[in-house]
Design a protein around this motif. Structure first.
Motif, PDB file in Angstrom:
ATOM      1  N   HIS A   1       0.842  -1.122  -0.078  1.00 13.42           N
ATOM      2  CA  HIS A   1       0.122  -0.171  -0.025  1.00 13.42           C
ATOM      3  C   HIS A   1       0.831   1.414  -0.070  1.00 13.42           C
ATOM      4  CE1 HIS A   1      -3.491   2.537   0.340  1.00 13.42           C
ATOM      5  NE2 HIS A   1      -3.427   2.409   1.373  1.00 13.42           N
TER       6      HIS A   1
ATOM      7  N   ASP B   1       0.137   4.457   0.885  1.00  9.87           N
ATOM      8  CA  ASP B   1      -0.074   5.467   1.490  1.00  9.87           C
ATOM      9  C   ASP B   1       0.870   4.864   2.985  1.00  9.87           C
ATOM     10  OD1 ASP B   1      -1.799   7.244   0.515  1.00  9.87           O
ATOM     11  OD2 ASP B   1      -3.284   5.850   0.647  1.00  9.87           O
ATOM     12  N   ARG B   2       0.781   3.504   3.192  1.00 12.25           N
ATOM     13  CA  ARG B   2       1.700   3.044   4.283  1.00 12.25           C
ATOM     14  C   ARG B   2       3.179   3.190   3.974  1.00 12.25           C
ATOM     15  NH1 ARG B   2      -0.888  -0.983   7.781  1.00 12.25           N
ATOM     16  NH2 ARG B   2      -3.099  -1.164   7.296  1.00 12.25           N
TER      17      ARG B   2
ATOM     18  N   LEU C   1       4.424   5.642   2.633  1.00  8.97           N
ATOM     19  CA  LEU C   1       5.043   7.023   2.713  1.00  8.97           C
ATOM     20  C   LEU C   1       5.345   7.063   4.509  1.00  8.97           C
ATOM     21  CD1 LEU C   1       2.256   8.628   0.575  1.00  8.97           C
ATOM     22  CD2 LEU C   1       4.840   8.707   0.252  1.00  8.97           C
TER      23      LEU C   1
ATOM     24  N   ASN D   1       7.386   6.879  -5.202  1.00  5.94           N
ATOM     25  CA  ASN D   1       6.976   6.803  -3.893  1.00  5.94           C
ATOM     26  C   ASN D   1       8.135   5.662  -3.300  1.00  5.94           C
ATOM     27  OD1 ASN D   1       5.605   4.287  -4.092  1.00  5.94           O
ATOM     28  ND2 ASN D   1       4.229   5.577  -5.460  1.00  5.94           N
TER      29      ASN D   1
ATOM     30  N   GLU E   1      -8.302  -1.235   2.332  1.00  8.52           N
ATOM     31  CA  GLU E   1      -7.365   0.060   2.336  1.00  8.52           C
ATOM     32  C   GLU E   1      -7.138   0.577   1.054  1.00  8.52           C
ATOM     33  OE1 GLU E   1      -3.546  -1.324   3.850  1.00  8.52           O
ATOM     34  OE2 GLU E   1      -3.004  -2.767   1.796  1.00  8.52           O
TER      35      GLU E   1
ATOM     36  N   TYR F   1      -8.602  11.709  -3.176  1.00  9.04           N
ATOM     37  CA  TYR F   1      -7.458  12.585  -3.148  1.00  9.04           C
ATOM     38  C   TYR F   1      -7.357  13.754  -4.123  1.00  9.04           C
ATOM     39  CZ  TYR F   1      -5.451   8.971  -0.182  1.00  9.04           C
ATOM     40  OH  TYR F   1      -5.232   7.741   0.735  1.00  9.04           O
TER      41      TYR F   1
ATOM     42  N   ARG G   1      -2.581  12.967  -1.513  1.00  4.50           N
ATOM     43  CA  ARG G   1      -1.372  12.110  -1.282  1.00  4.50           C
ATOM     44  C   ARG G   1       0.118  12.850  -1.812  1.00  4.50           C
ATOM     45  NH1 ARG G   1      -1.443   6.379  -4.233  1.00  4.50           N
ATOM     46  NH2 ARG G   1      -2.442   5.585  -2.316  1.00  4.50           N
TER      47      ARG G   1
ATOM     48  N   HIS H   1       1.833  12.099  -5.297  1.00  2.00           N
ATOM     49  CA  HIS H   1       0.997  11.334  -5.924  1.00  2.00           C
ATOM     50  C   HIS H   1       1.027  11.294  -7.470  1.00  2.00           C
ATOM     51  CE1 HIS H   1      -3.833  10.495  -6.161  1.00  2.00           C
ATOM     52  NE2 HIS H   1      -3.053   9.505  -6.395  1.00  2.00           N
TER      53      HIS H   1
ATOM     54  N   TYR I   1      -0.815   8.279  12.718  1.00  3.06           N
ATOM     55  CA  TYR I   1      -1.284   9.384  12.258  1.00  3.06           C
ATOM     56  C   TYR I   1      -1.143  10.641  13.042  1.00  3.06           C
ATOM     57  CZ  TYR I   1      -3.272   7.932   8.112  1.00  3.06           C
ATOM     58  OH  TYR I   1      -3.253   7.450   6.711  1.00  3.06           O
TER      59      TYR I   1
ATOM     60  N   TYR J   1      -1.559  15.680   5.915  1.00  2.00           N
ATOM     61  CA  TYR J   1      -1.592  15.063   4.374  1.00  2.00           C
ATOM     62  C   TYR J   1      -2.713  13.888   4.215  1.00  2.00           C
ATOM     63  CZ  TYR J   1       1.052  10.659   4.196  1.00  2.00           C
ATOM     64  OH  TYR J   1       1.210   9.062   4.074  1.00  2.00           O
ATOM     65  N   ARG J   2      -2.942  13.263   5.473  1.00  2.00           N
ATOM     66  CA  ARG J   2      -3.703  12.051   5.161  1.00  2.00           C
ATOM     67  C   ARG J   2      -5.112  12.229   5.932  1.00  2.00           C
ATOM     68  NH1 ARG J   2      -6.225   7.751   4.214  1.00  2.00           N
ATOM     69  NH2 ARG J   2      -5.021   6.077   3.469  1.00  2.00           N
TER      70      ARG J   2
END
Ligand code: NAD
Ligand code: TDX
Length: 344
Positions: free
Chosen positions: A89, A91-92, A94, A150, A190, A209, A275, A278, A334, A340-341
């Motif tokens: 993932h 996002d994870r 990052l 990323n 997710e 996003y 993101r 992104h 978090y 950002y998220r």
């Protein structure tokens, strides 16, 4: 090369989303012995293999691809290896890139090392179109340089470099697939499509996003698995194969299609902070794979309707895992990063 050429296949990450579909495909193709090695992280589950765990041809081993002893046991007697195991993932990645380096890079190297030691006949590494970085226009062939942007994509690109190094340096017969965004039953909530579906089913909004105009090419999971199978059986060692679907959509179009399919109000689509880094667009040219006889069979509207029907019917599958995974994830990561998220 006939399909029966493999006596025993090791499928790593076979309790995850795409890997579990591939286990079913391998059994349907008549492979006499299928070994699954999976660490059962938050993303993996034996429920994903519920239809086949009792099959005498299947041996499930809980273990880590970064553990040489576990890999040696799982790979013994295998003439082919398909490596799906990964942290997946973006996002994870990052938030905690170290886990991505450990599994995606180090774990792949451990697999390569054992495959070399055991003389495995075919080693297929499942990679991603994200290794090219964003493709603002046109499409990229396999000869384009890798420009990951990323931490997830960087770890997948690094793994690929090791895979090809084992081909060039030691002659290990490797194959690499670079698939585009995949969706369908058993995908962890997710990821964008199952997140949006399960949010709408529980009265939550779809967090989109940025401007929502980022574009992905959407491949139904069974088409992705058939493509990997085609490369495993007919691909040329030392080569990479792009896998595309020809179903490019901006994210906002995907969100709108889901709102329609689920009968929700358009106000359920909520723009949230973007993101970081992104990637705007991915697009691959898959003529090399087409020449092997593969083409996608499921168009996006059909695949999306099938996927929605599955999530509607399988609250038992996603409800608890969604809540547990999200609770742990947000509690851990978090603090201080809300800028950002956004909570889904
Ligand atoms: P997923 O997150 O659903 O599944 C990953 C599986 O790997 C899980 O079962 C997990 O338990 C297992 N795993 C993680 N770390 C492990 C470790 N150290 N040892 C053993 N097992 C481990 O992922 P997915 O979406 O099914 O993706 C599978 C592969 O396909 C990945 O390599 C991914 O990079 C690639 N890919 C995915 C997509 C997509 O859109 N989902 C697109 C292109 C390529
Ligand atoms: O809440 C969200 N809102 C949103 O707008 C989420 C989770 C995503 N998005 C956007 C980001 C992407 O443009 O939707 C698009 C798809 O996002 P993801 O499902 O996270 O996929 P992506 O980042 O494109 O990466 C996926 O495709 C390539 C897989 O997760 C990778 O494993 C695969 O290699």
């Amino acid at each position: 090369m006939s399909d029966a050429v493999f006596r025993r296949i090791l499928i790593t990450g076979g309790a995850g989303f795409i890997g579990s579909h591939f286990v079913r495909l391998a059994l349907a193709a008549g492979i006499p012995s299928v070994v699954v090695l999976d660490k059962l992280t938050y993303a993996g589950s034996l429920l994903n293999l519920e239809e086949v765990l009792d099959d005498p041809r299947v041996r499930f081993l809980e273990g880590d691809i970064a553990d040489p002893a576990a890999v040696a046991e799982a790979m013994a007697g295998c003439d082919a290896v398909v490596n799906f195991a990964a942290e997946t993932h973006v996002d994870r990645s990052l938030l905690e890139p170290a886990a991505f380096i450990r599994t995606n890079v180090w774990g792949t190297m451990v697999l390569l090392e054992q495959a070399l030691r055991l003389g495995v006949g075919r080693f297929l590494h499942v990679s991603t179109d994200e290794v090219y970085g964003e493709v603002l226009s046109g499409s990229v062939s396999e000869d384009e340089p890798l420009r990951p942007r990323n931490p997830y994509a960087a770890s997948k690109a690094a793994a690929e470099h090791f895979v090809f190094a084992y081909w060039t340096s030691y002659g290990l017969p490797v194959l690499v697939t670079r698939g585009c965004n995949t969706y369908g039953p058993y995908q962890h909530p997710e990821k964008f499509i199952p997140l949006a579906i399960t949010n709408l089913l529980t009265g939550r909004p779809i967090p989109l996003y940025g401007d929502g105009l980022h574009e992905r090419d959407w491949l139904y999971v069974e088409d992705h698995c058939r493509a990997i199978w085609t490369v495993l059986v007919r691909g040329e060692p030392g080569q990479a194969y792009n896998i595309g679907a020809g179903q490019h959509r901006p994210n906002i179009a995907v969100a709108r299609a889901l709102v329609r399919l689920l009968g929700a109000d358009p106000s359920a689509i909520v723009h949230v902070a973007d993101r970081p880094g992104h990637d705007r667009r991915y697009a691959v040219d898959w003529s090399r794979l087409r020449a092997l006889g593969w083409r996608p069979m499921v168009d996006f509207e059909d695949g999306l309707a099938r996927t929605v029907a599955w999530y509607r019917a399988r609250t038992d599958w996603w409800s608890a895992r969604r809540d547990a995974a999200f609770a742990a994830y947000y509690a851990r990561n978090y603090q201080g990063r809300e800028g950002y998220r956004n909570q889904p």
